[in-house]
Write a protein that holds these residues in place. Structure first.
Motif, short mmCIF file in Angstrom:
data_model
loop_
_atom_site.label_atom_id
_atom_site.label_comp_id
_atom_site.label_asym_id
_atom_site.label_seq_id
_atom_site.Cartn_x
_atom_site.Cartn_y
_atom_site.Cartn_z
N ARG A 237 -19.12 58.08 73.52
CA ARG A 237 -18.72 59.47 73.04
C ARG A 237 -19.29 59.54 71.68
O ARG A 237 -19.34 58.60 70.81
CB ARG A 237 -17.19 59.03 72.96
CG ARG A 237 -16.60 59.02 74.34
CD ARG A 237 -14.97 58.64 74.09
NE ARG A 237 -14.28 58.32 75.68
CZ ARG A 237 -13.61 59.38 75.95
NH1 ARG A 237 -13.30 60.68 75.21
NH2 ARG A 237 -13.01 59.05 77.30
N GLN B 196 -13.37 62.76 68.00
CA GLN B 196 -14.33 63.00 69.09
C GLN B 196 -15.16 64.29 68.69
O GLN B 196 -14.55 65.16 68.60
CB GLN B 196 -13.58 63.07 70.30
CG GLN B 196 -14.55 63.01 71.56
CD GLN B 196 -13.96 62.79 72.94
OE1 GLN B 196 -13.25 61.78 73.20
NE2 GLN B 196 -14.33 63.59 73.90
N THR C 225 -18.71 64.16 74.56
CA THR C 225 -18.66 63.22 75.56
C THR C 225 -19.77 63.43 76.40
O THR C 225 -19.98 64.60 77.00
CB THR C 225 -17.38 63.03 76.28
OG1 THR C 225 -16.11 63.17 75.36
CG2 THR C 225 -17.34 62.26 77.21
#
Length: 221
Positions: A57, A77, A80
């Motif tokens: 990620r 994040q 991904t």
């Protein structure tokens, strides 16, 4: 994030439990190389889901601390990449290789870029062995080792198995393929694999990577 915090885009290479409610995350970052971070509960809030700390990620990270083990202060994040099961094994192998070879806190932007490129190519379905071999070559070059057997002997240490392992040379055809970055031929890959496996065995002082044994023996995948 405080003004004194360090920050970088990074990927988790490995995680392990630490004390009662914490994890140690070993991450590869663009600006700081390999960094070890403690991720733990703060201010009574729930800890992030373990899923958030999975490998592959793309993350925006921030941390503080002066020693080798720093404290994670920010985690977001930034993307991904979906790796199928077979590509996942190659990714885990590369992560273990980086954990063993990369020193802490030494920026290696070339390694980071090669790693991110490999993830994108695996995710896009590119031939796994070709992508992996290209990454390994970039890693050795970034660390100053290269592909020459003589260079491996110059880096010999008391624990090196140089006298117990034969480090093969590359044929002219394979050298040309490496220079042209055309690694799709099975014979070229087989020759490179023999050299790379011997070089990593040497540089890891005779230690075998567990994930290497999980990879397919056929170089056509």
């Amino acid at each position: 994030m405080r003004a004194t915090d360090e920050a970088s885009i990074g990927y988790i290479l490995h995680r392990r439990p630490y004390r009662e409610n914490s994890l140690i995350l070993d991450v590869l970052t663009r600006e700081h190389g390999r960094v070890s971070l403690v991720a733990r509960k703060r201010g009574g809030r729930k800890a992030a889901s373990p899923i958030a700390y999975e490998a592959f990620r793309r993350l925006r990270l921030s941390w503080r601390g002066r020693g080798e083990l720093k404290t994670l202060t920010g985690f977001e994040q930034a993307g991904t990449l979906a790796l199928g099961r077979d590509r996942l094994l190659f990714g885990l192998y590369v992560n273990e290789l980086l954990m063993r070879l990369l020193p802490r806190s030494e920026a290696e932007p070339g390694v980071f870029e090669a790693y991110e490129r490999a993830l994108m190519q695996w995710s896009a379905g590119a031939p796994a062995w070709e992508v992996t071999t290209r990454f390994e070559i970039a890693l050795l070059q970034a660390l100053g080792y290269g592909l020459e057997p003589d260079a491996a002997l110059q880096h010999e240490t008391p624990d090196s198995p140089a006298r117990r392992v034969r480090i093969p040379s590359l044929s002219a055809a394979t050298r040309a393929a490496v220079a042209a970055d055309t690694l799709g031929d099975a014979r070229v890959l087989a020759e490179l694999r023999a050299l790379l496996d011997a070089l990593f065995y040497h540089y890891l002082a005779g230690r075998r990577l567990r994930t290497r044994a999980l990879l397919p023996s056929s170089f056509t995948r």
